[in-house]
Write a protein that holds these residues in place. Sequence first.
Motif, mmCIF file in Angstrom:
data_model
loop_
_atom_site.group_PDB
_atom_site.id
_atom_site.type_symbol
_atom_site.label_atom_id
_atom_site.label_comp_id
_atom_site.label_asym_id
_atom_site.label_seq_id
_atom_site.Cartn_x
_atom_site.Cartn_y
_atom_site.Cartn_z
ATOM 1 N N ALA A 104 0.746 -1.161 -0.219
ATOM 2 C CA ALA A 104 -0.078 -0.238 -0.094
ATOM 3 C C ALA A 104 0.672 1.258 -0.099
ATOM 4 O O ALA A 104 2.056 1.329 0.533
ATOM 5 N N ILE A 105 0.123 2.302 -0.392
ATOM 6 C CA ILE A 105 1.086 3.557 -0.690
ATOM 7 C C ILE A 105 0.423 4.738 -0.164
ATOM 8 O O ILE A 105 -0.824 4.983 -0.088
ATOM 9 N N VAL A 106 1.120 5.601 0.686
ATOM 10 C CA VAL A 106 0.741 6.957 1.347
ATOM 11 C C VAL A 106 1.196 7.929 0.671
ATOM 12 O O VAL A 106 2.386 7.979 0.384
ATOM 13 N N ILE A 107 0.496 8.891 0.011
ATOM 14 C CA ILE A 107 0.982 9.987 -0.810
ATOM 15 C C ILE A 107 0.914 11.140 0.282
ATOM 16 O O ILE A 107 -0.185 11.413 0.988
ATOM 17 N N VAL B 63 -0.653 9.141 9.242
ATOM 18 C CA VAL B 63 -0.215 7.901 8.489
ATOM 19 C C VAL B 63 -0.498 6.745 9.093
ATOM 20 O O VAL B 63 -0.699 5.669 8.602
ATOM 21 N N VAL B 64 -0.320 6.731 10.485
ATOM 22 C CA VAL B 64 -0.696 5.569 11.267
ATOM 23 C C VAL B 64 -2.037 4.890 11.059
ATOM 24 O O VAL B 64 -2.514 3.762 11.042
ATOM 25 N N ARG B 65 -2.866 6.126 11.133
ATOM 26 C CA ARG B 65 -4.401 5.895 10.972
ATOM 27 C C ARG B 65 -4.672 5.086 9.748
ATOM 28 O O ARG B 65 -5.337 4.204 9.679
ATOM 29 N N TYR B 66 -4.164 5.589 8.714
ATOM 30 C CA TYR B 66 -4.255 5.033 7.338
ATOM 31 C C TYR B 66 -3.959 3.589 7.260
ATOM 32 O O TYR B 66 -4.585 3.006 6.706
ATOM 33 N N TYR B 67 -2.746 3.424 7.854
ATOM 34 C CA TYR B 67 -2.141 2.045 7.593
ATOM 35 C C TYR B 67 -2.954 1.058 8.631
ATOM 36 O O TYR B 67 -3.315 -0.168 8.098
ATOM 37 N N GLU B 68 -3.586 1.554 9.579
ATOM 38 C CA GLU B 68 -4.635 0.693 10.585
ATOM 39 C C GLU B 68 -5.911 0.270 9.694
ATOM 40 O O GLU B 68 -6.219 -0.742 9.737
ATOM 41 N N LEU B 69 -6.578 1.502 8.996
ATOM 42 C CA LEU B 69 -7.636 1.052 8.066
ATOM 43 C C LEU B 69 -7.459 0.261 6.886
ATOM 44 O O LEU B 69 -8.447 -0.565 6.401
ATOM 45 N N LEU B 70 -6.302 0.655 6.338
ATOM 46 C CA LEU B 70 -5.951 -0.134 4.966
ATOM 47 C C LEU B 70 -5.749 -1.769 5.609
ATOM 48 O O LEU B 70 -6.322 -2.773 4.971
ATOM 49 N N CYS C 209 -8.898 2.072 -0.154
ATOM 50 C CA CYS C 209 -8.312 3.252 -0.087
ATOM 51 C C CYS C 209 -8.769 3.902 1.339
ATOM 52 O O CYS C 209 -9.819 3.789 1.728
ATOM 53 N N VAL C 210 -8.130 5.000 1.578
ATOM 54 C CA VAL C 210 -8.062 5.754 2.743
ATOM 55 C C VAL C 210 -8.019 7.031 2.613
ATOM 56 O O VAL C 210 -6.899 7.572 2.370
ATOM 57 N N ALA D 95 -4.122 7.493 1.075
ATOM 58 C CA ALA D 95 -3.884 6.167 1.123
ATOM 59 C C ALA D 95 -4.493 5.096 0.138
ATOM 60 O O ALA D 95 -5.620 5.066 0.082
ATOM 61 N N TYR D 96 -3.440 4.228 -0.443
ATOM 62 C CA TYR D 96 -4.287 3.378 -1.488
ATOM 63 C C TYR D 96 -3.382 2.098 -1.413
ATOM 64 O O TYR D 96 -2.100 1.935 -1.291
#
Length: 250
Positions: free
Chosen positions: A89-92, A104-111, A117-118, A164-165
């Motif tokens: 997965a990728i966070v821009i 970013v950590v929250r994005y990772y947890e939801l992914l 996508c988040v 995040a994708y």
Amino acid sequence: MNLLSIVIPARNEQGCIASTVEHLHLELCLNQVPHEIVVVDDGSTDSTWNILQELQAHNPSLRPVKNNEGLNGFGRAIVKGIESASGEAIVIMMADESDDCRDVVRYYELLNEGWDCVFGSRFMKGGGVIDYPWLKLLVNRLANLFIRILFKVPYNDTTNAFKAYRKTTLQGCRPFLSPHFNLTVELPLKAIVRGYSWTVVPITWRNRRTGAPKLKLKEMGSRYFFICAYIWLEKYFSQGDYRRPVGKDA
């Protein structure tokens, strides 16, 4: 998820790139997020590349990349980073520390919960902006209102780059058409129109404290309109040719 890639386009960011990388790396390590930080130098004429080389010497998670194929641009730098990333997965993320590393950590947890996508929103309950220039804020809200009406989606911060994708989602959003900041609109709209799952969380944003902003409003109006029109036509006239196959990875 074995590895999260954070893609950061950087052009003449010598005043902030070191703190951006170091703070991000520390936050991800504290939260035990397996990661790599792919910083794409987009034709910098200052010391950005030299600073990245020095940081890499003691930070093995940092992967500096040069976008030196003759054409520069925010969108081209992000695509270069996507193609260079090894994560699932990728966070821009922006280079100027305007985005909060904790998000970013929250994005990772939801992914990891299974979302394709988040998306973050600075304009929902729990989100916020600090020192946002009033003219850009006005243009931002009008542009996002236009997109919400045009595509009939409730999301209110499409133009923000910080998203995040999953890698498979980004592959399903090809071909990438936007060489500049309009890629920030192209990616989420294609993901939505093509049937990928998405969720929204509140995020915070702070105006840069060093360097000059790269987004030029007078240059981007027609580019944003073009990509919105293109994806609108795809949504209503492509007969679903580009939609994600149901029950299958892209």
